[in-house]
Design a protein around this motif. Structure first.
Motif, mmCIF file in Angstrom:
data_model
loop_
_atom_site.group_PDB
_atom_site.id
_atom_site.type_symbol
_atom_site.label_atom_id
_atom_site.label_comp_id
_atom_site.label_asym_id
_atom_site.label_seq_id
_atom_site.Cartn_x
_atom_site.Cartn_y
_atom_site.Cartn_z
ATOM 1 N N LYS A 25 44.165 36.811 31.394
ATOM 2 C CA LYS A 25 44.338 35.138 32.291
ATOM 3 C C LYS A 25 43.431 34.401 32.023
ATOM 4 C CE LYS A 25 47.103 32.399 35.587
ATOM 5 N NZ LYS A 25 47.978 32.621 36.593
ATOM 6 N N HIS A 26 42.379 34.557 32.804
ATOM 7 C CA HIS A 26 41.266 33.832 32.845
ATOM 8 C C HIS A 26 39.493 34.179 31.978
ATOM 9 C CE1 HIS A 26 42.869 32.505 36.544
ATOM 10 N NE2 HIS A 26 43.546 33.676 37.031
ATOM 11 N N GLY A 27 39.960 35.181 30.861
ATOM 12 C CA GLY A 27 39.209 35.343 30.087
ATOM 13 C C GLY A 27 37.825 35.988 30.321
ATOM 14 N N VAL A 28 37.849 36.580 32.070
ATOM 15 C CA VAL A 28 36.973 37.849 32.123
ATOM 16 C C VAL A 28 36.803 38.662 31.191
ATOM 17 C CG1 VAL A 28 36.051 38.833 34.193
ATOM 18 C CG2 VAL A 28 37.110 36.635 34.180
ATOM 19 N N LYS A 29 35.996 38.782 30.889
ATOM 20 C CA LYS A 29 35.446 40.156 29.723
ATOM 21 C C LYS A 29 36.304 41.371 30.266
ATOM 22 C CE LYS A 29 32.020 42.222 26.673
ATOM 23 N NZ LYS A 29 30.522 42.237 26.604
ATOM 24 N N SER A 30 35.985 42.127 31.113
ATOM 25 C CA SER A 30 36.262 43.118 32.134
ATOM 26 C C SER A 30 37.253 43.403 33.271
ATOM 27 C CB SER A 30 35.233 43.857 32.369
ATOM 28 O OG SER A 30 35.630 45.027 32.797
ATOM 29 N N SER A 31 37.870 43.989 32.971
ATOM 30 C CA SER A 31 39.017 43.802 34.427
ATOM 31 C C SER A 31 37.964 44.473 35.142
ATOM 32 C CB SER A 31 40.275 44.594 34.728
ATOM 33 O OG SER A 31 39.751 46.176 33.507
ATOM 34 N N SER A 32 37.088 45.586 35.459
ATOM 35 C CA SER A 32 36.511 45.939 36.529
ATOM 36 C C SER A 32 35.377 44.841 36.929
ATOM 37 C CB SER A 32 35.352 47.083 35.851
ATOM 38 O OG SER A 32 34.658 46.584 34.936
ATOM 39 N N GLN A 33 34.695 44.120 36.156
ATOM 40 C CA GLN A 33 34.617 42.558 37.067
ATOM 41 C C GLN A 33 35.190 42.210 37.944
ATOM 42 O OE1 GLN A 33 31.149 41.127 35.916
ATOM 43 N NE2 GLN A 33 32.053 40.799 37.719
ATOM 44 N N MET A 43 25.968 37.878 29.324
ATOM 45 C CA MET A 43 26.724 38.478 29.875
ATOM 46 C C MET A 43 26.643 36.677 30.249
ATOM 47 S SD MET A 43 25.229 40.677 33.323
ATOM 48 C CE MET A 43 25.240 39.787 34.395
ATOM 49 N N ALA A 44 28.075 36.630 30.643
ATOM 50 C CA ALA A 44 28.720 35.405 31.273
ATOM 51 C C ALA A 44 28.777 35.086 32.631
ATOM 52 C CB ALA A 44 29.929 34.826 31.022
ATOM 53 N N LYS A 45 27.696 34.052 33.281
ATOM 54 C CA LYS A 45 27.615 33.894 34.731
ATOM 55 C C LYS A 45 28.819 32.972 34.880
ATOM 56 C CE LYS A 45 23.459 35.162 34.801
ATOM 57 N NZ LYS A 45 22.664 35.552 35.119
ATOM 58 N N TYR A 46 29.715 33.321 36.199
ATOM 59 C CA TYR A 46 30.593 32.913 37.061
ATOM 60 C C TYR A 46 30.297 31.647 38.048
ATOM 61 C CZ TYR A 46 33.137 35.982 33.373
ATOM 62 O OH TYR A 46 33.267 36.718 32.000
ATOM 63 N N SER A 47 31.174 30.795 38.027
ATOM 64 C CA SER A 47 30.770 30.387 39.036
ATOM 65 C C SER A 47 31.126 30.600 40.638
ATOM 66 C CB SER A 47 31.554 28.357 39.107
ATOM 67 O OG SER A 47 32.651 28.693 39.459
ATOM 68 N N GLU A 48 31.227 30.124 41.939
ATOM 69 C CA GLU A 48 32.015 30.928 42.760
ATOM 70 C C GLU A 48 33.050 30.665 43.033
ATOM 71 O OE1 GLU A 48 30.862 30.114 47.676
ATOM 72 O OE2 GLU A 48 29.534 29.799 46.153
ATOM 73 N N LYS A 49 33.392 29.462 43.094
ATOM 74 C CA LYS A 49 35.109 28.424 42.929
ATOM 75 C C LYS A 49 35.772 29.305 41.707
ATOM 76 C CE LYS A 49 36.975 23.786 42.583
ATOM 77 N NZ LYS A 49 37.311 22.406 41.599
ATOM 78 N N PHE A 50 34.877 29.579 40.456
ATOM 79 C CA PHE A 50 35.779 30.481 39.772
ATOM 80 C C PHE A 50 36.528 31.931 40.331
ATOM 81 C CE2 PHE A 50 36.226 33.423 35.769
ATOM 82 C CZ PHE A 50 37.198 33.121 35.244
ATOM 83 N N LYS A 51 35.039 32.568 40.515
ATOM 84 C CA LYS A 51 35.180 34.222 41.767
ATOM 85 C C LYS A 51 36.199 34.143 42.736
ATOM 86 C CE LYS A 51 30.412 35.139 40.088
ATOM 87 N NZ LYS A 51 28.985 35.425 40.434
ATOM 88 N N PHE A 52 36.077 32.942 43.260
ATOM 89 C CA PHE A 52 37.260 32.789 44.576
ATOM 90 C C PHE A 52 38.743 32.182 43.799
ATOM 91 C CE2 PHE A 52 38.527 30.969 48.204
ATOM 92 C CZ PHE A 52 39.251 31.589 49.166
ATOM 93 N N MET A 53 38.975 31.858 43.418
ATOM 94 C CA MET A 53 40.277 31.304 42.838
ATOM 95 C C MET A 53 40.594 32.755 42.260
ATOM 96 S SD MET A 53 41.224 28.598 39.738
ATOM 97 C CE MET A 53 40.240 29.814 38.379
ATOM 98 N N ILE A 54 39.948 33.175 41.364
ATOM 99 C CA ILE A 54 41.059 34.906 40.832
ATOM 100 C C ILE A 54 41.357 35.390 42.205
ATOM 101 C CG2 ILE A 54 40.115 36.308 39.229
ATOM 102 C CD1 ILE A 54 38.529 34.617 37.413
ATOM 103 N N VAL A 55 39.770 35.792 42.822
ATOM 104 C CA VAL A 55 40.676 36.871 44.028
ATOM 105 C C VAL A 55 41.208 36.487 45.262
ATOM 106 C CG1 VAL A 55 38.798 37.651 46.327
ATOM 107 C CG2 VAL A 55 37.347 37.784 44.340
ATOM 108 N N LYS A 56 41.620 35.247 44.943
ATOM 109 C CA LYS A 56 42.803 34.204 46.337
ATOM 110 C C LYS A 56 44.405 35.025 44.646
ATOM 111 C CE LYS A 56 42.696 30.244 47.352
ATOM 112 N NZ LYS A 56 42.777 29.124 47.511
ATOM 113 N N GLU A 57 44.369 35.023 43.819
ATOM 114 C CA GLU A 57 45.304 35.339 42.802
ATOM 115 C C GLU A 57 45.537 36.694 43.097
ATOM 116 O OE1 GLU A 57 47.036 34.037 38.500
ATOM 117 O OE2 GLU A 57 44.867 32.945 39.409
ATOM 118 N N TYR A 58 44.086 37.081 42.756
ATOM 119 C CA TYR A 58 44.877 38.921 43.201
ATOM 120 C C TYR A 58 45.650 39.342 44.596
ATOM 121 C CZ TYR A 58 44.141 44.029 43.651
ATOM 122 O OH TYR A 58 44.294 44.804 43.617
ATOM 123 N N LEU A 59 45.052 38.117 45.296
ATOM 124 C CA LEU A 59 45.110 38.165 46.555
ATOM 125 C C LEU A 59 46.210 38.433 47.116
ATOM 126 C CD1 LEU A 59 41.923 38.208 48.810
ATOM 127 C CD2 LEU A 59 42.932 40.379 48.492
#
Length: 188
Positions: free
Chosen positions: A29-37, A1-17
């Motif tokens: 786009k960012h190579g996250v295994k699942s859209s549900s993640q 299971m891939a571990k993602y940094s807080e910065k990476f998660k926040f960047m994706i959340v901001k982009e979604y918002l």
């Protein structure tokens, strides 16, 4: 299971918002295994803010009764992992799945076992050797006492489950104070 940094998660959340891309396209786009993640990160961010996206440095150790209550709520209401996690203030929904698996395989006793291995001191090694010889030489009376204790735990669990099923809101309200005080102790 891939571990993602807080910065990476926040960047994706901001982009979604910002509303330009959905869960699936962001995951691709960012190579996250699942859209549900990605969806999970957004929901956690909505509920807990940036703090919810932080990786926990110290594993939380929840009381057995809390775990049982979470599983009971999920079963009774048919709530999803995410809904249940948000309801009980958990930022790691897959943890509920591991609790469920442990409970199905070993009952309440399995929920009380800490995950992972603790370092072994010389004393612990000696105790382990003694325990292995003790288990095989347990008297019939000791085995019966052990079985009796397990049956008491099961009866206690069933009583609490019945109380929860009859009136979940009242049960949760009654035990709410205990959960909050336990979670504060664990965060210290």
């Amino acid at each position: 299971m891939a571990k993602y940094s807080e910065k990476f998660k926040f960047m994706i959340v901001k982009e979604y918002l910002e509303g330009k891309l959905g869960y699936t396209l962001l995951a691709q786009k960012h190579g996250v295994k699942s859209s549900s993640q990605v969806e999970q990160w957004v929901k956690i961010y909505d509920e807990y803010g940036k703090e919810g996206l932080r990786r926990k440095t110290k594993k939380s150790d929840y009381p057995v009764q809390f775990k049982v209550d979470v599983l009971s709520f999920m079963k009774r209401t048919g709530s999803s992992l995410m809904e249940t996690a948000l309801r009980f203030g958990l930022t790691n929904p897959p943890m509920i799945t591991s609790w469920k698996k442990a409970f199905l395989e070993g009952g309440m006793e399995a929920l009380d076992k800490p995950k992972g291995r603790s370092p072994m001191s010389d004393q612990a090694k000696n105790r382990r050797k003694n325990k292995n010889t003790d288990e095989t030489s347990m008297t019939y009376e000791q085995k019966l006492e052990r079985e009796n204790e397990l049956l008491r735990l099961e009866v206690e669990y069933l009583k609490k489950l019945r109380a929860f099923q009859m009136d979940p809101e009242a049960y949760l309200e009654k035990h709410k104070q205990r959960y909050h005080s336990n979670s504060k102790k664990n965060s210290d």
